[in-house]
Design a protein around this motif. Structure first.
Motif, PDB file in Angstrom:
ATOM      1  N   ASP A  98       0.849  -1.183   0.000  1.00 38.10           N
ATOM      2  CA  ASP A  98       0.000   0.000   0.000  1.00 38.10           C
ATOM      3  C   ASP A  98       0.893   1.243   0.000  1.00 38.10           C
ATOM      4  O   ASP A  98       2.112   1.138   0.177  1.00 38.10           O
TER       5      ASP A  98
ATOM      6  N   THR B  24       1.778   3.473   1.988  1.00 40.47           N
ATOM      7  CA  THR B  24       2.648   3.759   3.119  1.00 40.47           C
ATOM      8  C   THR B  24       3.827   2.785   3.218  1.00 40.47           C
ATOM      9  O   THR B  24       4.701   2.954   4.070  1.00 40.47           O
ATOM     10  N   GLN B  25       3.865   1.785   2.339  1.00 46.02           N
ATOM     11  CA  GLN B  25       4.975   0.841   2.320  1.00 46.02           C
ATOM     12  C   GLN B  25       6.061   1.257   1.326  1.00 46.02           C
ATOM     13  O   GLN B  25       6.881   0.445   0.916  1.00 46.02           O
TER      14      GLN B  25
ATOM     15  N   THR C 132       7.472   8.540   3.166  1.00 51.89           N
ATOM     16  CA  THR C 132       6.530   7.844   4.046  1.00 51.89           C
ATOM     17  C   THR C 132       5.251   7.425   3.337  1.00 51.89           C
ATOM     18  O   THR C 132       4.511   6.585   3.844  1.00 51.89           O
ATOM     19  N   CYS C 133       4.972   7.997   2.171  1.00 46.37           N
ATOM     20  CA  CYS C 133       3.755   7.651   1.436  1.00 46.37           C
ATOM     21  C   CYS C 133       3.945   8.021  -0.033  1.00 46.37           C
ATOM     22  O   CYS C 133       4.575   9.033  -0.343  1.00 46.37           O
TER      23      CYS C 133
ATOM     24  N   SER D   2       5.987  17.370   1.362  1.00 47.90           N
ATOM     25  CA  SER D   2       5.220  16.658   0.338  1.00 47.90           C
ATOM     26  C   SER D   2       5.691  17.102  -1.034  1.00 47.90           C
ATOM     27  O   SER D   2       6.175  18.234  -1.198  1.00 47.90           O
TER      28      SER D   2
ATOM     29  N   ASP E  21      -0.371  12.628   4.504  1.00 43.21           N
ATOM     30  CA  ASP E  21       0.150  11.538   3.685  1.00 43.21           C
ATOM     31  C   ASP E  21      -0.466  11.508   2.292  1.00 43.21           C
ATOM     32  O   ASP E  21      -1.687  11.542   2.141  1.00 43.21           O
ATOM     33  N   CYS E  22       0.416  11.418   1.282  1.00 42.70           N
ATOM     34  CA  CYS E  22       0.015  11.227  -0.120  1.00 42.70           C
ATOM     35  C   CYS E  22      -0.867  12.347  -0.659  1.00 42.70           C
ATOM     36  O   CYS E  22      -1.640  12.137  -1.593  1.00 42.70           O
TER      37      CYS E  22
END
Length: 308
Positions: free
Chosen positions: A214, A216-217, A236-237, A265, A289-290
């Motif tokens: 996913d 976050t991996q 991290t994302c 970001s 995140d993302c």
């Protein structure tokens, strides 16, 4: 789960003091217009197989003062209405073929969802491919954090309809050619030397999400060199949609110790003109995140590779 892969090979000059992505340059009118939809896949559990449709009509010369509306319909495979909502746009930024729009819901029907929708914020990221457009979204009623001018990657490919995205600006010069294919195969990031009228900003970024993983991996790193400091850190994302990617990370080392531990970001686009933007925690910008802003800055040398 889908596999996401991103490799960025970049060194871009961006003029310090130039208008950031949240400020319009000149009086260009930005537009996003159209409607389209498709069927959600297994990655959208528990909504696998549900048909969805989006309509967006918006214009802006100031990204924070757009005019326009959105309309979303989500049904079950047997035609039953799961949710339908409409609202007005609250921000809109367009660069090249990518648009990020946010809005607030004004009316809603959701007979099968026990949610409060009216008054909640939403975000859309639209990629105008021409052949098969893409869209990404974030729903405030599902507790997704929605910030003005920020969106996620356009991960959903439309199977009917489409959008027209216009930024109203003159075409940008394409970055000088680099051997991106070899770099992508190696999974490395490489910088090129660039020149400009003021201080340069240099960005290096490389990340990959393994098959079955996913966002976050992600495994990868970034380096951002500004006039005042250089930072490096871990991603991290990472989420991609076609040639557009949104990545977030945290600073692990810096020439300015106060920046260690701060989030960043990045938004990148591998397109007719490669583009990149970034947000930084030390500038007191909201980072989730993302999520990021529209990829806006074209490098003088170097380039971007995005693979989904």
């Amino acid at each position: 789960m889908r596999a996401w892969v991103l490799v960025v090979v970049l060194a871009g000059l961006f003029v310090v003091g130039a208008a950031p992505p949240s400020v319009a340059a000149g009086n260009e009118v930005m537009r996003v217009s159209g409607a389209g939809g498709g069927t959600l896949g297994p990655e959208w559990k528990p909504f696998d197989g549900d048909p969805v449709r989006f309509e967006i009509e918006g214009t802006a010369s100031d990204p924070l003062r757009p005019t326009g509306t959105f309309h979303v319909v989500h049904r079950k495979p047997d035609g039953r209405l799961l949710a339908e909502f409409r609202g007005r746009l609250t921000s809109l930024k367009v660069v090249d073929e990518v648009a990020v729009a946010t809005g607030v819901i004004e009316t809603a029907e959701h007979p099968e969802l026990d949610l409060e929708m009216v008054g909640k914020p939403v975000s859309f990221t639209v990629y105008d491919d021409g052949a098969q457009d893409r869209i990404g979204w974030m729903w405030g009623f599902f507790n997704a954090p929605v910030e003005p001018l920020q969106g996620t990657a356009p991960g959903f490919a439309l199977t009917e309809g489409g959008f027209q995205v216009e930024d109203g600006a003159a075409p940008a010069r394409t970055a000088a050619a680099v051997d991106l294919t070899t770099a992508a195969e190696r999974g490395t990031a490489v910088a090129a030397v660039i020149e400009g009228p003021r201080e340069p900003v240099r960005v290096q970024l490389a990340g990959i999400v393994p098959p079955g993983g996913d966002p976050t991996q992600v495994r990868g790193r970034f380096r951002l060199a500004e006039r005042t400091a250089t930072v490096e850190g871990e991603l991290t994302c990472l989420a991609t949609g076609g040639p557009v990617a949104m990545a977030t990370g945290v600073v692990t080392t810096s020439t300015d110790p106060a920046r260690v531990g701060q989030p960043v970001s990045f938004a990148v686009k591998d397109g007719r003109t490669d583009r990149i933007s970034w947000l930084t925690g030390w500038a007191a910008e909201s980072i989730v995140d993302c999520r990021s802003v529209v990829p806006a800055h074209a490098p003088r040398y170097g380039g971007v590779v995005v693979r989904s």
